[in-house]
Design an enzyme around this catalytic site. Structure first.
Site, PDB file in Angstrom:
ATOM      1  N   ASP A  39     -13.164   3.101   6.801  1.00  0.00           N
ATOM      2  CA  ASP A  39     -11.942   2.866   6.891  1.00  0.00           C
ATOM      3  C   ASP A  39     -11.279   1.703   7.284  1.00  0.00           C
ATOM      4  O   ASP A  39     -11.776   0.773   8.150  1.00  0.00           O
ATOM      5  CB  ASP A  39     -11.445   3.825   8.232  1.00  0.00           C
ATOM      6  CG  ASP A  39     -10.127   3.793   8.321  1.00  0.00           C
ATOM      7  OD1 ASP A  39      -9.061   4.721   7.838  1.00  0.00           O
ATOM      8  OD2 ASP A  39      -9.280   3.465   9.386  1.00  0.00           O
ATOM      9  N   GLU A  58     -12.732   1.769   1.369  1.00  0.00           N
ATOM     10  CA  GLU A  58     -11.020   2.187   1.631  1.00  0.00           C
ATOM     11  C   GLU A  58     -10.266   0.767   1.981  1.00  0.00           C
ATOM     12  O   GLU A  58      -9.879   0.462   2.842  1.00  0.00           O
ATOM     13  CB  GLU A  58     -10.764   3.222   2.851  1.00  0.00           C
ATOM     14  CG  GLU A  58      -9.307   3.664   2.610  1.00  0.00           C
ATOM     15  CD  GLU A  58      -8.517   3.244   3.642  1.00  0.00           C
ATOM     16  OE1 GLU A  58      -7.205   3.560   3.256  1.00  0.00           O
ATOM     17  OE2 GLU A  58      -8.806   2.504   4.739  1.00  0.00           O
TER      18      GLU A  58
HETATM   19  C1  GLC Z   1      -6.577   4.228   6.843  1.00  0.00           C
HETATM   20  C2  GLC Z   1      -6.329   5.490   6.883  1.00  0.00           C
HETATM   21  C3  GLC Z   1      -5.069   5.797   7.454  1.00  0.00           C
HETATM   22  C4  GLC Z   1      -5.104   5.259   8.953  1.00  0.00           C
HETATM   23  C5  GLC Z   1      -5.325   3.831   8.717  1.00  0.00           C
HETATM   24  C6  GLC Z   1      -5.780   3.275  10.167  1.00  0.00           C
HETATM   25  O1  GLC Z   1      -5.737   3.633   6.088  1.00  0.00           O
HETATM   26  O2  GLC Z   1      -6.542   6.198   5.660  1.00  0.00           O
HETATM   27  O3  GLC Z   1      -4.816   7.007   7.307  1.00  0.00           O
HETATM   28  O4  GLC Z   1      -3.568   5.318   9.278  1.00  0.00           O
HETATM   29  O5  GLC Z   1      -6.767   3.673   8.088  1.00  0.00           O
HETATM   30  O6  GLC Z   1      -6.912   3.998  10.409  1.00  0.00           O
HETATM   31  C1  GLC Z   2      -4.425   1.194   5.001  1.00  0.00           C
HETATM   32  C2  GLC Z   2      -3.626   0.250   3.824  1.00  0.00           C
HETATM   33  C3  GLC Z   2      -2.147   0.367   3.737  1.00  0.00           C
HETATM   34  C4  GLC Z   2      -1.909   2.090   4.068  1.00  0.00           C
HETATM   35  C5  GLC Z   2      -2.234   2.433   5.326  1.00  0.00           C
HETATM   36  C6  GLC Z   2      -2.277   3.900   5.766  1.00  0.00           C
HETATM   37  O1  GLC Z   2      -5.512   0.784   5.310  1.00  0.00           O
HETATM   38  O2  GLC Z   2      -3.958  -0.989   3.831  1.00  0.00           O
HETATM   39  O3  GLC Z   2      -1.417   0.215   2.564  1.00  0.00           O
HETATM   40  O4  GLC Z   2      -0.723   2.487   3.525  1.00  0.00           O
HETATM   41  O5  GLC Z   2      -3.545   1.865   5.775  1.00  0.00           O
HETATM   42  O6  GLC Z   2      -0.955   4.235   5.488  1.00  0.00           O
END
Ligand code: GLC
Ligand code: GLC
Length: 656
Positions: free
Chosen positions: A297, A339
């Site tokens: 993540d 991710e």
């Molecule tokens: C990732 C997850 C998102 C979350 C963020 C912080 O982007 O997909 O849902 O808010 O990380 O953990």
């Molecule tokens: C993610 C991304 C961002 C995304 C968010 C979750 O890590 O970098 O673009 O929209 O966290 O909303």
């Protein structure tokens, strides 16, 4: 030997360069002599030492640039390796029988991401959904975060208070292991989140830091106002509607703490080797639950340096490669999925044999939506041409929707070449998908509008964004037909492109946006909840009724999955984008031995003529002479006669 001794006494320019192989070997030998193997049988020890010998040099190579200057690195390495030994003797749920090394390249793979409590109630009732996964044809299930998290807003579980404990509202650790076993028995892989950029402010490390424990204050980034201000000048704001800047003032400590996301998500300080070691230990606990894939993540944010954007820094890669080296030593059958929702060039840098095997494909996702809005495919073609290719034995996870917002992340050099202004075009897409553009089919909701730079992202379910919601509201069968065709088109591309297609819960049930979240104060400010609804019996009943739009969507998705799984050509690694001489069409070809798959899609609501193929070729030359069949409807297609593509139509063509 003598040369080395000599070089220690009189360093010359040449031999001052560290002999890496020698140092790695020496450190490994020293550590092996110090470790306690008493808990392992001699057979276990032999296997472990073999793996360590294979992987240690890679680990050492990544850790040196990060921690080579730390006087206590040897101590941390010893703790790390000892934790691998402890892990080695622990039992995990039985693995999947399929031993194929590159299982992720198979056409049998189809994934889905689900929230345990939204699809079922808890982990044990989710076992009752295994037959649903089977009947849908999925063999890869991503369970959204399910660990202990703060009450109320926990960023959908992404603020973790204890990686070792399942949230009591979802069940127990045993329930999770039982679920893993139940999935594995049916050949379904389990994907869990590895949220390693931050913990919640209720994690035991954060609590210790708050209570003044220096050891744990070094686990996070605490600083005075001046430093926070300096960092804020170069760092992107991820949740500008939550708070300006990336820091949160902590009254307990009278200082600012780094919080990239919500204020209760504290970023970990990886410049401290103790943090790396501690987080690896948590990672091993996640693996003990029986997961097959770990989703890394927010991995772009893990390394910070003043004066930089603090995203995608070279040392973030060292760090992730170090985690990967640990994984290869401790649990080599588990793979990482990246991710990284960032610039496409940066997305690709996390993908590799020594880093992440799998990666979300946010570029293709965003540009499929972009081409539906513009009815043009230039940006999609040119961007994929530049970024789609990734190293051998790594795989995209292709998706259309996920639990997060849609961000318009393409390379502006590509849009510039097409004479599009990136800023304006993103503005247009935001307007289009949030229903503020006349004639738009989409019913999306804005997410995190930035009051300074006007930046914004989009939320909504597949069905609502593709036009089903508006069509139902307008009670217009033609609009509805178009909307369902768009869903068929998007899925038809997603299931056919090289990679693992990943459904998001409810894509397959045609669920619409849901506004229940607005009456829950812990969710109301986060519009991503519009596409995170609790499923009811009605959702499944609608999808089971072929007379309803939901039923039509459910059926087309199920059929596509079956066709993909029945035809080995969907595992072909040879891939080529094909230009069909029309700005409305998108096409590509996959080739496995003498079998070809040719996909042709029309992104517009008009009948589109095929233009000239490159080098004056004909369609028959691409697929092979003879009659072709469209796998999607089993109709035979006379290729020389194929000159017009129906509105929003898609073909999966092979030789009959
Ligand atoms: C990732 C997850 C998102 C979350 C963020 C912080 O982007 O997909 O849902 O808010 O990380 O953990
Ligand atoms: C993610 C991304 C961002 C995304 C968010 C979750 O890590 O970098 O673009 O929209 O966290 O909303």
């Amino acid at each position: 030997m003598i040369t080395r001794r000599f070089s220690r006494v009189r360093p010359t320019r040449q031999n001052m360069v560290m002999n890496f192989a020698f140092e790695a070997q020496r450190t490994q030998q020293r550590l092996l002599a110090e470790l306690d193997f008493s808990q392992l049988t001699s057979q276990q020890k032999t296997i472990f030492v073999k793996r360590l010998e294979k992987g240690f040099a890679s680990l050492f190579k990544q850790l040196l640039p990060l921690y080579g200057h730390c006087f206590d690195l040897h101590y941390h390495l010893k703790v790390l390796l000892q934790s691998f030994i402890d892990f080695h003797k622990k039992k995990r749920p039985a693995q999947i029988k399929d031993k194929a090394e590159y299982w992720f390249e198979s056409n049998q793979n189809v994934g889905i991401a689900v929230y345990v409590d939204l699809l079922a109630d808890d982990l044990s009732s989710l076992i009752g959904k295994v037959p649903y996964f089977e009947s849908l044809g999925v063999n890869y299930v991503h369970l959204m975060p399910l660990y202990l998290a703060p009450e109320g807003n926990s960023d959908g579980g992404y603020a973790i208070s204890d990686y070792r404990t399942v949230s009591p509202s979802l069940g127990t650790n045993k329930d999770l292991k039982d679920l893993a076993s139940a999935l594995h028995k049916k050949g379904i892989r389990m994907v869990l989140d590895f949220v390693f950029n931050h913990t919640s402010d209720e994690h035991r490390w954060a609590e210790a830091a708050k209570s003044g424990d220096q050891e744990f204050q070094d686990y996070y980034h605490f600083m005075g106002e001046q430093d926070a201000m300096e960092y804020n000048q170069t760092v992107r704001e991820i949740f500008p509607q939550i708070r300006r800047g990336s820091f949160t003032y902590s009254p307990e400590l009278d200082c600012h703490v780094w919080t990239t996301f919500n204020s209760f998500q504290w970023d970990l300080n990886y410049s401290n080797p103790a943090v790396f070691v501690a987080v690896v230990e948590e990672m091993l606990h996640l693996i003990l639950n029986g997961c097959d894939v770990l989703r890394l993540d927010a991995l772009a944010f893990v390394w910070k340096e003043k004066g930089t954007v603090c995203e995608n820094l070279p040392k973030a890669h060292n760090l992730i490669k170090a985690f990967k080296a640990c994984l290869d030593i401790a649990a080599p059958q588990v793979v990482f999925k990246s991710e990284a929702i960032v610039h496409p060039d940066e997305v690709n840098k996390y993908i590799g044999a020594d880093e992440c095997t799998l990666s979300y494909n946010p570029l293709m996702m965003a540009l499929l939506w972009e081409s539906l809005a513009t009815r043009q495919t230039n940006l999609l073609y040119q961007s994929l041409e530049r970024s789609f290719k990734i190293p051998e034995h790594t795989t995209w996870v292709n998706y259309i929707r996920c639990h997060d917002d849609i961000g318009w992340l393409w390379d502006d050099a590509v849009s510039d070449r097409l004479s599009m202004n990136g800023y304006d075009h993103r503005h247009f897409l935001n307007q289009f998908y949030t229903g503020q553009f006349d004639g738009s089919f989409a019913a999306g909701v804005p997410f995190q509008e930035n009051p300074v730079n006007g930046d914004c992202r989009v939320c909504g379910t597949l069905a609502s964004l593709a036009g089903v919601e508006n069509a139902i509201q307008a009670n217009d069968p033609i609009l509805l037909d178009h909307a369902i065709k768009r869903i068929r088109l998007l899925n038809g591309i997603n299931f056919a492109m090289p990679g693992i297609p990943l459904l998001y819960q409810g894509d397959d049930l045609g669920v619409l946006n849901n506004n229940d979240y607005l009456s829950d104060p812990t969710k109301a400010k986060d519009s991503r909840w519009v596409h995170r609804k609790k499923f009811t019996k009605d959702d499944f009943a609608l999808a089971a009724d072929i007379e309803t739009p939901q039923g039509r969507i459910a059926q087309l998705i199920r059929e596509m999955i079956q066709i993909r799984k029945a035809n080995p050509v969907f595992a072909a690694q040879e891939f080529e984008l094909i230009s069909l001489g029309s700005q409305h069409l998108f096409a590509f070809k996959r080739q496995m031995d003498d079998k070809t798959l040719l996909v042709i899609a029309n992104m517009s609501e008009h009948l589109v003529p095929l233009g000239h193929l490159p080098l004056g070729k004909s369609l028959s030359e691409l697929i092979g002479q003879g009659t072709a069949v469209n796998l999607l409807n089993k109709e035979l297609v006379d290729l020389p006669a194929l000159s017009l593509i129906e509105p929003l139509d898609i073909f999966w063509l092979t030789k009959a």
